[in-house]
Design a protein around this motif. Structure first.
Motif, short mmCIF file in Angstrom:
data_model
loop_
_atom_site.label_atom_id
_atom_site.label_comp_id
_atom_site.label_asym_id
_atom_site.label_seq_id
_atom_site.Cartn_x
_atom_site.Cartn_y
_atom_site.Cartn_z
N LEU A 8 8.94 -19.78 33.95
CA LEU A 8 10.30 -19.75 33.40
C LEU A 8 10.41 -20.46 32.07
CD1 LEU A 8 12.79 -20.38 36.36
CD2 LEU A 8 12.29 -18.25 35.16
N VAL A 9 9.67 -21.57 31.92
CA VAL A 9 9.76 -22.38 30.71
C VAL A 9 8.37 -22.74 30.21
CG1 VAL A 9 12.03 -23.35 31.24
CG2 VAL A 9 9.98 -24.55 31.98
N THR A 10 8.29 -23.01 28.91
CA THR A 10 7.04 -23.45 28.31
C THR A 10 6.76 -24.89 28.71
OG1 THR A 10 8.07 -24.31 26.30
CG2 THR A 10 7.43 -21.96 26.28
N GLU A 11 5.56 -25.35 28.45
CA GLU A 11 5.20 -26.74 28.73
C GLU A 11 5.48 -27.63 27.52
OE1 GLU A 11 1.37 -27.19 30.56
OE2 GLU A 11 1.74 -25.49 31.89
N ASP A 12 6.12 -27.08 26.49
CA ASP A 12 6.49 -27.85 25.30
C ASP A 12 7.48 -28.95 25.67
OD1 ASP A 12 5.03 -25.97 23.85
OD2 ASP A 12 6.81 -24.77 23.41
N SER A 13 7.60 -29.93 24.80
CA SER A 13 8.61 -30.96 24.98
C SER A 13 9.47 -31.00 23.72
CB SER A 13 7.95 -32.32 25.21
OG SER A 13 8.93 -33.29 25.45
N PRO A 14 10.70 -30.54 23.78
CA PRO A 14 11.39 -29.99 24.94
C PRO A 14 10.95 -28.55 25.23
CG PRO A 14 12.85 -29.97 23.04
CD PRO A 14 11.56 -30.62 22.59
N PRO A 15 11.12 -28.13 26.49
CA PRO A 15 10.68 -26.78 26.88
C PRO A 15 11.58 -25.69 26.30
CG PRO A 15 11.77 -27.86 28.71
CD PRO A 15 11.68 -28.87 27.61
N ARG A 16 11.04 -24.48 26.32
CA ARG A 16 11.78 -23.27 25.93
C ARG A 16 11.67 -22.26 27.06
NH1 ARG A 16 9.47 -22.01 20.02
NH2 ARG A 16 10.87 -20.25 20.22
N LEU A 17 12.66 -21.40 27.21
CA LEU A 17 12.58 -20.32 28.19
C LEU A 17 11.49 -19.35 27.76
CD1 LEU A 17 16.36 -19.52 28.71
CD2 LEU A 17 14.87 -20.84 30.22
N ILE A 18 10.84 -18.72 28.74
CA ILE A 18 9.81 -17.71 28.45
C ILE A 18 10.39 -16.35 28.79
CG2 ILE A 18 7.52 -16.83 28.97
CD1 ILE A 18 6.76 -19.71 29.81
N GLY A 19 10.61 -15.56 27.76
CA GLY A 19 11.08 -14.19 27.94
C GLY A 19 9.90 -13.25 27.90
N GLY A 20 10.19 -11.98 28.01
CA GLY A 20 9.16 -10.95 27.90
C GLY A 20 9.55 -9.94 26.86
N ARG A 21 8.63 -9.62 25.95
CA ARG A 21 8.88 -8.60 24.94
C ARG A 21 8.16 -7.33 25.38
NH1 ARG A 21 7.63 -11.06 20.30
NH2 ARG A 21 9.81 -11.50 19.89
N GLU A 22 8.92 -6.25 25.54
CA GLU A 22 8.33 -4.98 25.91
C GLU A 22 7.40 -4.52 24.80
OE1 GLU A 22 9.82 -0.96 28.12
OE2 GLU A 22 11.16 -1.87 26.65
N ARG A 23 6.18 -4.23 25.15
CA ARG A 23 5.15 -3.91 24.14
C ARG A 23 5.47 -2.65 23.35
NH1 ARG A 23 0.78 -7.33 24.89
NH2 ARG A 23 0.67 -8.29 26.93
N THR A 24 6.12 -1.68 23.95
CA THR A 24 6.38 -0.42 23.24
C THR A 24 7.65 -0.45 22.40
OG1 THR A 24 7.44 0.47 25.21
CG2 THR A 24 5.11 1.00 24.89
N SER A 25 8.72 -1.07 22.92
CA SER A 25 10.00 -1.02 22.20
C SER A 25 10.36 -2.33 21.49
CB SER A 25 11.13 -0.68 23.18
OG SER A 25 11.36 -1.77 24.07
N GLY A 26 9.77 -3.44 21.90
CA GLY A 26 10.13 -4.74 21.34
C GLY A 26 11.33 -5.38 22.00
N ARG A 27 11.93 -4.69 22.99
CA ARG A 27 13.09 -5.21 23.72
C ARG A 27 12.69 -6.49 24.44
NH1 ARG A 27 15.13 -4.07 29.29
NH2 ARG A 27 13.09 -3.11 29.58
N VAL A 28 13.57 -7.51 24.38
CA VAL A 28 13.30 -8.80 25.02
C VAL A 28 14.13 -8.92 26.29
CG1 VAL A 28 13.42 -11.31 24.74
CG2 VAL A 28 12.73 -9.87 22.82
N VAL A 29 13.51 -9.43 27.36
CA VAL A 29 14.19 -9.66 28.63
C VAL A 29 13.87 -11.07 29.10
CG1 VAL A 29 14.11 -7.22 29.29
CG2 VAL A 29 12.27 -8.76 30.01
N PHE A 30 14.66 -11.55 30.07
CA PHE A 30 14.38 -12.83 30.70
C PHE A 30 14.72 -12.71 32.17
CE2 PHE A 30 15.71 -16.89 32.45
CZ PHE A 30 14.59 -17.64 32.19
N PRO A 31 13.83 -13.20 33.03
CA PRO A 31 12.52 -13.79 32.77
C PRO A 31 11.49 -12.72 32.42
CG PRO A 31 12.91 -13.73 35.12
CD PRO A 31 14.17 -13.22 34.46
N CYS A 32 10.30 -13.17 32.05
CA CYS A 32 9.24 -12.25 31.68
C CYS A 32 8.68 -11.57 32.93
CB CYS A 32 8.11 -13.00 30.97
SG CYS A 32 6.79 -11.90 30.38
N PRO A 33 8.76 -10.23 32.98
CA PRO A 33 8.19 -9.52 34.14
C PRO A 33 6.66 -9.63 34.14
CG PRO A 33 9.71 -8.11 32.90
CD PRO A 33 9.45 -9.32 32.07
N SER A 34 6.09 -9.55 35.33
CA SER A 34 4.63 -9.53 35.41
C SER A 34 4.13 -8.14 35.04
CB SER A 34 4.17 -9.92 36.82
OG SER A 34 4.71 -9.03 37.76
#
Length: 131
Positions: A8-34
């Protein structure tokens, strides 16, 4: 920090949400699908309140895993500009002070603040609010 779910989140400090960018269209979703259709992408920590409601009753269990002593909380749709709209709790703001368009920033809060080893969940607070 023990997060409610992996990925769900990066290990950065402070963390960020991890989304998913569809490889074909560039559309971003959250959370990142497997799977191979999406590539993980760290999302912006800052957004604006797009819409909200107040959760005034205890959700069904499962999936709810929070405290038995329920207290209402605000639930927001937060627009991360140019990326996606995400759903998360609002924190550090009085119900009467919430307004559409308010600038927000990502934070992490305990699902159950009274638990011995609390699970952390992503939430948004007013931008610039003290940590």
């Amino acid at each position: 920090m023990r997060v409610i779910a992996q990925g769900l989140v990066t290990e950065d400090s402070p963390p960020r949400l991890i989304g998913g960018r569809e490889r074909t269209s560039g559309r971003v979703v959250f959370p990142c699908p497997s799977g191979a259709l999406f590539e993980p992408v760290a999302l912006s920590r800052n957004g604006t309140l797009w819409s909200y409601t107040i959760q005034r009753y205890r959700p069904k269990s499962p999936p709810y895993a929070g405290p038995d002593a329920f207290r209402p909380w605000p639930v927001a749709y937060v627009e991360l500009p140019g990326e996606v709209i995400v759903e998360a709790r609002l924190t550090d703001v009085a119900f009467d002070d919430i307004h559409i368009g308010m600038p927000l920033e990502l934070t992490m809060i305990p699902l159950d603040p009274e638990a011995a080893d609390p699970v952390m969940i992503p939430a948004f607070r007013p931008a610039g609010a003290p940590a």
